[in-house]
Design a protein around this motif. Structure first.
Motif, PDB file in Angstrom:
ATOM      1  N   UNK A 103      -5.095 -68.328 -12.060  1.00 49.71           N
ATOM      2  CA  UNK A 103      -4.129 -68.347 -13.165  1.00 49.71           C
ATOM      3  C   UNK A 103      -3.616 -66.944 -13.499  1.00 49.71           C
ATOM      4  N   UNK A 104      -3.236 -66.230 -12.448  1.00 46.47           N
ATOM      5  CA  UNK A 104      -2.636 -64.897 -12.608  1.00 46.47           C
ATOM      6  C   UNK A 104      -1.321 -64.872 -11.821  1.00 46.47           C
ATOM      7  N   UNK A 105      -0.417 -63.905 -12.121  1.00 48.88           N
ATOM      8  CA  UNK A 105       0.880 -63.895 -11.438  1.00 48.88           C
ATOM      9  C   UNK A 105       0.785 -63.514  -9.956  1.00 48.88           C
ATOM     10  N   UNK A 106       1.783 -63.979  -9.229  1.00 52.30           N
ATOM     11  CA  UNK A 106       1.865 -63.702  -7.792  1.00 52.30           C
ATOM     12  C   UNK A 106       3.244 -63.134  -7.453  1.00 52.30           C
ATOM     13  N   UNK A 107       3.249 -62.047  -6.675  1.00 50.19           N
ATOM     14  CA  UNK A 107       4.515 -61.490  -6.186  1.00 50.19           C
ATOM     15  C   UNK A 107       4.597 -61.710  -4.673  1.00 50.19           C
ATOM     16  N   UNK A 108       5.716 -62.263  -4.238  1.00 50.65           N
ATOM     17  CA  UNK A 108       5.922 -62.553  -2.822  1.00 50.65           C
ATOM     18  C   UNK A 108       6.763 -61.452  -2.177  1.00 50.65           C
ATOM     19  N   UNK A 109       6.196 -60.842  -1.128  1.00 54.40           N
ATOM     20  CA  UNK A 109       6.936 -59.818  -0.382  1.00 54.40           C
ATOM     21  C   UNK A 109       7.008 -60.274   1.082  1.00 54.40           C
ATOM     22  N   UNK A 110       8.007 -61.090   1.411  1.00 54.23           N
ATOM     23  CA  UNK A 110       8.067 -61.626   2.776  1.00 54.23           C
ATOM     24  C   UNK A 110       8.440 -60.558   3.798  1.00 54.23           C
ATOM     25  N   UNK A 111       7.770 -60.612   4.961  1.00 53.17           N
ATOM     26  CA  UNK A 111       8.131 -59.695   6.047  1.00 53.17           C
ATOM     27  C   UNK A 111       8.949 -60.425   7.117  1.00 53.17           C
ATOM     28  N   UNK A 112       9.119 -61.740   6.951  1.00 53.92           N
ATOM     29  CA  UNK A 112       9.964 -62.512   7.872  1.00 53.92           C
ATOM     30  C   UNK A 112      10.604 -63.658   7.094  1.00 53.92           C
ATOM     31  N   UNK A 113      11.905 -63.919   7.341  1.00 53.53           N
ATOM     32  CA  UNK A 113      12.569 -65.016   6.618  1.00 53.53           C
ATOM     33  C   UNK A 113      12.356 -66.333   7.350  1.00 53.53           C
ATOM     34  N   UNK A 114      11.077 -66.758   7.495  1.00 54.52           N
ATOM     35  CA  UNK A 114      10.796 -67.848   8.430  1.00 54.52           C
ATOM     36  C   UNK A 114      10.755 -69.241   7.823  1.00 54.52           C
ATOM     37  N   UNK A 115      10.580 -69.365   6.493  1.00 51.66           N
ATOM     38  CA  UNK A 115      10.659 -70.687   5.835  1.00 51.66           C
ATOM     39  C   UNK A 115      10.712 -70.507   4.327  1.00 51.66           C
ATOM     40  N   UNK A 116      11.014 -71.599   3.623  1.00 52.36           N
ATOM     41  CA  UNK A 116      11.260 -71.449   2.183  1.00 52.36           C
ATOM     42  C   UNK A 116       9.982 -71.372   1.343  1.00 52.36           C
TER      43      UNK A 116
END
Ligand SMILES: [Zn+2]
Length: 340
Positions: A103-116
């Motif tokens: 129950x803590x925040x998550x930041x997404x840093x994608x290294x590939x635009x491979x799926x949604x």
């Protein structure tokens, strides 16, 4: 009408050299310490290490998409306030689920635009031999560095396009569900279709790895993820074509998620009497697989997945209207040139 909860990312940063924005984004959310950065052996050098060095944080490396990794990280790291996932789908899914469970925040840093999944509230995770798609929470922020994404292996880029293009068949299936009284959001459906349309229109530019094309793809993936968050369901971007893809996973296919969904979209669009040829053409332009051979799946496995797809989950789709047996599945694959 019942109350309907919509949780969305609060910040989406898309651009060149945007990793340096991460410390200020964390501060905006009131978090400056106790941050866990997750990467794998490959993506730590691409993004993970530099993010870790810019923050009061620790690094964890994940090596599989098994749920046991989430449990291991929970046991090894206590008192964390935020998780940042810097990597591909596996890293992001493990990070998203870990943050959700804590129950803590998550930041997404994608290294590939491979799926949604890089932007959605959904998590795809393995437990033993099974693979499951479960609902968590959307990332609080998405930091998409175009320079990094433009250097991703092209196969991952093409798979990302195919995942978004498959929204066409998912939305059609959702409308079938609506006819049976299921919750349906015209707004979320329109957003999902818009994402697919933008990828189709930018196919050439994406193929040429132009910055504009990659930006369009990233924004389409973000939009696709947001449409699912708005619907509070994967319905806008996951229908019979995704069930087909999950069936292939269970049968041992090693093709990429988006690649499988793209082929699934061609097949399901034919059943739905949609313009399957245009979907197939767009997949070919972006360089995603359009035949079983290109997908690397033998014909028997593909037919088995088509027959099995209906049982993957309790979701009403074209496969309920037009159930496939092996013979019908073979005819469908021939009619669409998937077996050529
Ligand atoms: Zn997908």
């Amino acid at each position: 009408m019942d109350p309907h909860l919509i949780e969305l990312p609060r910040k989406v940063v898309v651009g060149n050299d945007v990793l340096k924005e991460i410390p200020s984004v964390c501060r905006e959310f009131g978090i400056s310490s106790g941050i866990l950065v997750i990467s794998d052996d490959n993506t730590r050098g691409i993004a993970g290490d530099s993010i870790k060095d810019s923050l009061d944080s620790v690094m964890a490396i994940v090596n599989s998409d098994q749920y046991s990794e989430v449990e291991r990280l929970k046991a090894e790291h206590s008192g964390i306030n935020m998780v940042i996932g810097a990597g591909g789908g596996r890293v992001i899914d493990i990070g998203k689920l870990l943050a959700f469970e804590l129950d803590i925040p998550f930041i997404s840093v994608p290294t590939a635009p491979s799926h949604d999944g890089i932007t959605s509230e959904r998590v795809s995770i393995s437990k033993g031999n099974g693979k499951y798609s479960i609902r968590a929470k959307p990332p609080i922020a998405i930091i998409a560095d175009i320079k990094i994404l433009m250097n991703a292996p092209y196969r991952l880029v093409a798979a990302g396009c195919a995942d978004v293009i498959s929204n066409y068949t998912a939305v059609y299936d959702w409308k079938l569900g609506k006819e049976r009284g299921e919750y349906y959001s015209k707004y979320a459906a329109t957003l999902s279709l818009l994402a697919a349309e933008i990828v189709m229109r930018s196919a050439e530019s994406i193929k040429n790895m132009e910055e504009r094309g990659i930006r369009d793809l990233v924004e389409a993936l973000v939009t696709s993820g947001i449409s699912m968050s708005m619907a509070h369901s994967s319905r806008p971007a996951s229908g019979s074509e995704h069930m087909f893809s999950h069936a292939l996973d269970q049968l041992g296919s090693t093709a990429l998620h988006g690649e499988q969904c793209g082929i699934g979209a061609v097949l399901m669009a034919h059943l739905q009497r949609q313009d399957w040829e245009n979907i197939k053409k767009s997949l070919a332009v972006v360089g995603a697989p359009t035949t079983a051979r290109e997908l690397g799946v033998d014909q028997d496995m593909l037919v088995n997945a088509l027959v099995k797809a209906k049982e993957i989950r309790d979701r009403y789709t074209i496969l309920n209207r037009k159930p496939l047996d092996a013979q019908k599945a073979i005819e469908l694959c021939r009619a669409t040139g998937i077996f050529s």
